[in-house]
Design a protein around this motif. Sequence first.
Motif, PDB file in Angstrom:
ATOM      1  N   VAL A  45      28.012 -37.375   4.740  1.00  0.00           N
ATOM      2  CA  VAL A  45      28.981 -38.550   6.039  1.00  0.00           C
ATOM      3  C   VAL A  45      28.256 -39.701   6.308  1.00  0.00           C
ATOM      4  O   VAL A  45      28.271 -40.187   6.398  1.00  0.00           O
ATOM      5  N   LYS A  46      27.266 -39.382   6.621  1.00  0.00           N
ATOM      6  CA  LYS A  46      26.237 -40.020   7.399  1.00  0.00           C
ATOM      7  C   LYS A  46      25.965 -41.038   6.355  1.00  0.00           C
ATOM      8  O   LYS A  46      25.723 -42.433   6.691  1.00  0.00           O
ATOM      9  N   GLU A  47      25.480 -40.894   4.680  1.00  0.00           N
ATOM     10  CA  GLU A  47      25.385 -41.848   3.750  1.00  0.00           C
ATOM     11  C   GLU A  47      26.600 -42.381   3.421  1.00  0.00           C
ATOM     12  O   GLU A  47      26.058 -43.454   3.379  1.00  0.00           O
ATOM     13  N   LEU A  97      29.151 -44.079   7.114  1.00  0.00           N
ATOM     14  CA  LEU A  97      28.744 -44.596   8.906  1.00  0.00           C
ATOM     15  C   LEU A  97      27.943 -46.448   8.016  1.00  0.00           C
ATOM     16  O   LEU A  97      28.459 -47.283   9.091  1.00  0.00           O
ATOM     17  N   PRO A  98      27.425 -46.236   6.918  1.00  0.00           N
ATOM     18  CA  PRO A  98      26.681 -47.424   7.330  1.00  0.00           C
ATOM     19  C   PRO A  98      27.912 -48.434   7.431  1.00  0.00           C
ATOM     20  O   PRO A  98      28.146 -49.812   7.507  1.00  0.00           O
ATOM     21  N   ASP A  99      29.632 -47.791   6.846  1.00  0.00           N
ATOM     22  CA  ASP A  99      29.971 -49.238   6.627  1.00  0.00           C
ATOM     23  C   ASP A  99      31.225 -49.284   7.321  1.00  0.00           C
ATOM     24  O   ASP A  99      31.666 -47.977   8.111  1.00  0.00           O
ATOM     25  N   LYS A 100      31.904 -50.341   7.992  1.00  0.00           N
ATOM     26  CA  LYS A 100      32.873 -50.817   8.970  1.00  0.00           C
ATOM     27  C   LYS A 100      33.938 -50.211   8.588  1.00  0.00           C
ATOM     28  O   LYS A 100      34.799 -49.096   9.774  1.00  0.00           O
ATOM     29  N   THR A 101      34.411 -49.801   7.869  1.00  0.00           N
ATOM     30  CA  THR A 101      35.922 -48.763   7.270  1.00  0.00           C
ATOM     31  C   THR A 101      35.563 -47.163   7.299  1.00  0.00           C
ATOM     32  O   THR A 101      36.162 -47.025   8.182  1.00  0.00           O
ATOM     33  N   GLY A 102      34.570 -46.978   7.119  1.00  0.00           N
ATOM     34  CA  GLY A 102      34.564 -45.503   6.712  1.00  0.00           C
ATOM     35  C   GLY A 102      33.985 -45.350   9.127  1.00  0.00           C
ATOM     36  O   GLY A 102      34.774 -44.265   8.701  1.00  0.00           O
ATOM     37  N   ARG A 103      32.979 -46.334   9.656  1.00  0.00           N
ATOM     38  CA  ARG A 103      33.185 -45.493  10.619  1.00  0.00           C
ATOM     39  C   ARG A 103      34.871 -45.824  11.428  1.00  0.00           C
ATOM     40  O   ARG A 103      34.990 -44.932  12.209  1.00  0.00           O
TER      41      ARG A 103
END
Length: 191
Positions: A96-98, A101-107
């Motif tokens: 999940v973190k990989e 989290l790095p992506d705005k849409t993912g967050r």
Amino acid sequence: MGRSMRIGNLELMVLLLYTSKNNRIVGRLRLAKLLFIASREISLPDVIIESSEFVPYKQGPYPLDFNDILEVAQDNGLVEIEDNQFTLTPEGIRIVKELFLPDKTGRELIDQIRQIVDRFKDVSDDAILAYVYLKYPGFATKSEIKRLVFSRIQEGLRSFVRLSKIARITEAEVAEALEDARKATLQKLYG
């Protein structure tokens, strides 16, 4: 700017667990209903929910691929299943973190899923089922427990009224308490 994401039931389940207290959801019914709710209520322009078909079943909507995604998640070391508890593993957390989290849409996706999880965290399974049955009535058509769920909720209300009479609480005080509870429940469920 975030990228466009296609999310299936496996990813939704992993994200539901990631946003839950202790990365755990207790109960197969709760997990299946949260998966259903998330698949229907996530609304982000760059996220396409490609969840499998949900069918009306004995306890409301049920994902056709539920057993398969649990098996895949377990086989790939993402989820541990023990005593009807579903826990995201350290490997699942890492993924999940990989990936998200790095992506705005993912967050943003994680934020919406967290809101869904938080809305139902202190709610009984009966209340989750009642929510699903009322908001998505087409998925309650084969439910074998719909009447039982609503009768348990009604019995709880009747018990409250009986106790209030014994405690000499006025009808107006009962009505006010019920209205406050109704508003709090609606606020928790619908934001």
